[in-house]
Design an enzyme around this catalytic site. Structure first.
Site, short mmCIF file in Angstrom:
data_model
loop_
_atom_site.label_atom_id
_atom_site.label_comp_id
_atom_site.label_asym_id
_atom_site.label_seq_id
_atom_site.Cartn_x
_atom_site.Cartn_y
_atom_site.Cartn_z
N LYS A 107 0.94 -0.23 0.79
CA LYS A 107 -0.32 0.48 1.00
C LYS A 107 -0.56 1.58 -0.03
O LYS A 107 -1.70 1.91 -0.34
CB LYS A 107 -0.36 1.07 2.40
CG LYS A 107 -0.34 -0.02 3.47
CD LYS A 107 -1.40 0.19 4.50
CE LYS A 107 -1.65 -1.02 5.37
NZ LYS A 107 -0.45 -1.62 5.97
N GLU A 129 -9.48 5.37 7.68
CA GLU A 129 -9.15 4.91 9.03
C GLU A 129 -7.69 4.49 9.01
O GLU A 129 -7.13 4.19 7.95
CB GLU A 129 -10.02 3.71 9.40
CG GLU A 129 -9.49 2.35 8.91
CD GLU A 129 -9.42 2.20 7.40
OE1 GLU A 129 -10.15 2.93 6.69
OE2 GLU A 129 -8.64 1.36 6.92
N SER A 395 6.61 -6.75 2.34
CA SER A 395 5.51 -5.78 2.26
C SER A 395 5.90 -4.35 2.63
O SER A 395 5.28 -3.41 2.14
CB SER A 395 4.34 -6.25 3.12
OG SER A 395 4.73 -6.42 4.47
C1 LIG Z 1 -0.45 -2.70 6.89
C2 LIG Z 1 0.69 -3.60 6.64
C3 LIG Z 1 0.54 -5.00 6.56
C4 LIG Z 1 -0.76 -5.71 6.84
O1 LIG Z 1 -1.84 -5.34 6.02
P1 LIG Z 1 -2.39 -6.28 4.87
O2 LIG Z 1 -3.64 -5.60 4.45
O3 LIG Z 1 -2.62 -7.65 5.41
O4 LIG Z 1 -1.36 -6.28 3.79
C5 LIG Z 1 1.64 -5.77 6.25
N1 LIG Z 1 2.86 -5.22 6.05
C6 LIG Z 1 3.05 -3.87 6.14
C7 LIG Z 1 4.42 -3.33 5.91
C8 LIG Z 1 1.98 -3.03 6.44
O5 LIG Z 1 2.19 -1.70 6.51
#
Ligand SMILES: *Cc1c(COP(=O)(O)O)cnc(C)c1O
Length: 414
Positions: A107, A129, A395
């Protein structure tokens, strides 16, 4: 899906997507995307669109963004070979380590990029948000870094569920506003942030957290998150001598996945697979599998796949991972699915939790529960494609998920 298109149009759309021609001048990804906003919001979006066009290709802006990513956010993140998962699953598994980025997930790539853009556009304050709080924390950190005051709207229910992240945002200097309207979760928080933005569209910048919303946000977020796929591609070439056979990412709003996939879209030999939250199962309200179970419709300014009932009412969603718990999805994913370039599958809560446990014990990496959905997809693929080379977008890290993990994987153990 093919029924959406005239005969041959899917191939035509595929060729244009592969050539990087989307979004078009109207902010559309084929039939999806666009800008479904009230008249009063149009000028603010047009100004933002002009700003995005100008600054994203300005060399000084790009240099400043690259410097912040390298010296503050910790990029490039590592590409890690996973020897134990590889031998267990029968394929070569590589993990792109967005958990190592500052604040613990992908993010930050988007937050620092948009915060820099906001400064260039003359904004005096930022609104954002947040659902689980991860985007709020990344935004609060980016704003502190750049000296911008920051207000984060968060559903009252989420404030309670994600109390540690509310504390993190406050410590980073942000004002957190609990939203008691509507569903009191992410959807109402987005509405509230939009409302704040419209009341002062020149002085305020709305920093949106995923590849969703009206044009130009899906494009802007894709461009900022594509650093994931670009780095991964170069690292795969350098560390393994070639491209992967398949690439996996989890899909909530779709930002880490589009960032990972986009640089590979033109590489037709590379299979791209997105994993959605299958939750407790396929019944109405039990999941957040927007692409695999939804139908097209308009939500929060954009035409895309959507979880809705027979009357077009937005469905309640469920996922054990708060970051995937959203009834919509970015419009580019809807296009990529319709033209058959990306395949979307779902993984249940239980499958994701088991995969999280396996990865943390085998590789010493405690991932986010969101991420674990992507592991489920990779493992399935490996079973059907022995010896293949698989890249997974890791992620984010799982520390934020400890309260949920205490109630699930650790239940009865402590
Ligand atoms: C917010 C988040 C997601 C999901 O959001 P996307 O916009 O689909 O990437 C996935 N993995 C993590 C670790 C997150 O914090």
């Amino acid at each position: 899906m093919a029924t959406l298109f005239e005969l041959g149009e899917a191939e035509n759309l595929m060729a244009r997507e592969v050539a990087g021609n989307f979004p078009d001048a109207r902010g559309r990804f084929g039939p999806y995307g666009g800008r479904y906003v009230p008249e009063t919001l149009v000028p603010a979006h047009e100004r933002l669109e002009a700003g995005v066009k100008r600054w994203l290709r300005d060399p000084a802006f790009v240099a400043e963004l690259e410097d912040q990513l390298a010296t503050w956010a910790g990029r490039p993140t590592a590409l890690t070979y996973a020897p134990s998962l590889s031998s267990r699953w029968g394929a070569e598994i590589y993990l792109k380590r967005e958990d190592l980025a500052h604040t613990g997930a992908h993010k930050i790539n988007n937050a620092i990029g948009q915060a820099l853009l906001a400064k260039r556009l003359g904004a005096k304050r930022i609104v954002a948000e947040t659902g689980a709080g991860q985007h709020g924390v990344a935004t609060a950190a980016a704003c502190a870094r750049l000296g911008l005051p920051c207000t984060v709207y968060m559903g009252a229910i989420d404030c309670e569920r994600q109390a540690p992240n509310v504390g993190r945002m406050k410590l980073l200097g942000a004002t957190v506003v609990p939203v008691t309207n509507g569903d009191q979760t992410l959807r109402s928080a987005i509405d509230e942030a939009m409302r704040d933005w419209v009341s002062d569209p020149n002085g305020t910048y709305y920093l949106l957290g995923s590849a969703v919303g009206p044009h130009p946000y899906p494009y802007l977020v894709r461009e900022l998150q594509s650093v994931i796929g670009r780095e991964s591609k170069a690292q795969m070439m350098r560390q393994t001598g070639g491209l992967p056979d398949a690439v996996f990412a989890c899909v909530g709003g779709g930002s880490n996945s589009i960032g990972m996939f986009y640089p590979f879209v033109a590489d037709r030999g590379v299979e791209l697979i997105g994993l959605e939250a299958g939750g407790r199962g396929p019944a109405l309200g039990d999941n957040s599998a927007t692409l695999t179970l939804g139908r097209p419709g308009v939500l929060q300014g954009s035409y895309s796949m959507l979880l809705q009932d027979a009357d077009g009412q937005i469905q309640e969603t469920h996922s054990v991972s708060a970051g995937l718990d959203y009834p919509g999805v970015g419009p580019e994913h809807s296009l990529l699915m319709s033209i058959g370039r990306v395949r979307y599958e779902s993984a249940t809560d239980d499958e994701a939790l088991a995969a999280l446990s396996e990865c943390s014990q085998q590789e010493g990496i405690l991932s986010a529960i969101e991420t674990a959905h992507a592991f489920v997809g990779a493992r399935r693929y490996a079973a059907a494609h022995r010896g293949s080379k698989i890249l997974v977008c890791l992620s984010g890290r799982g520390d934020k998920d400890m309260p949920t993990l205490q109630k699930t994987l650790l239940k009865g153990q402590l």
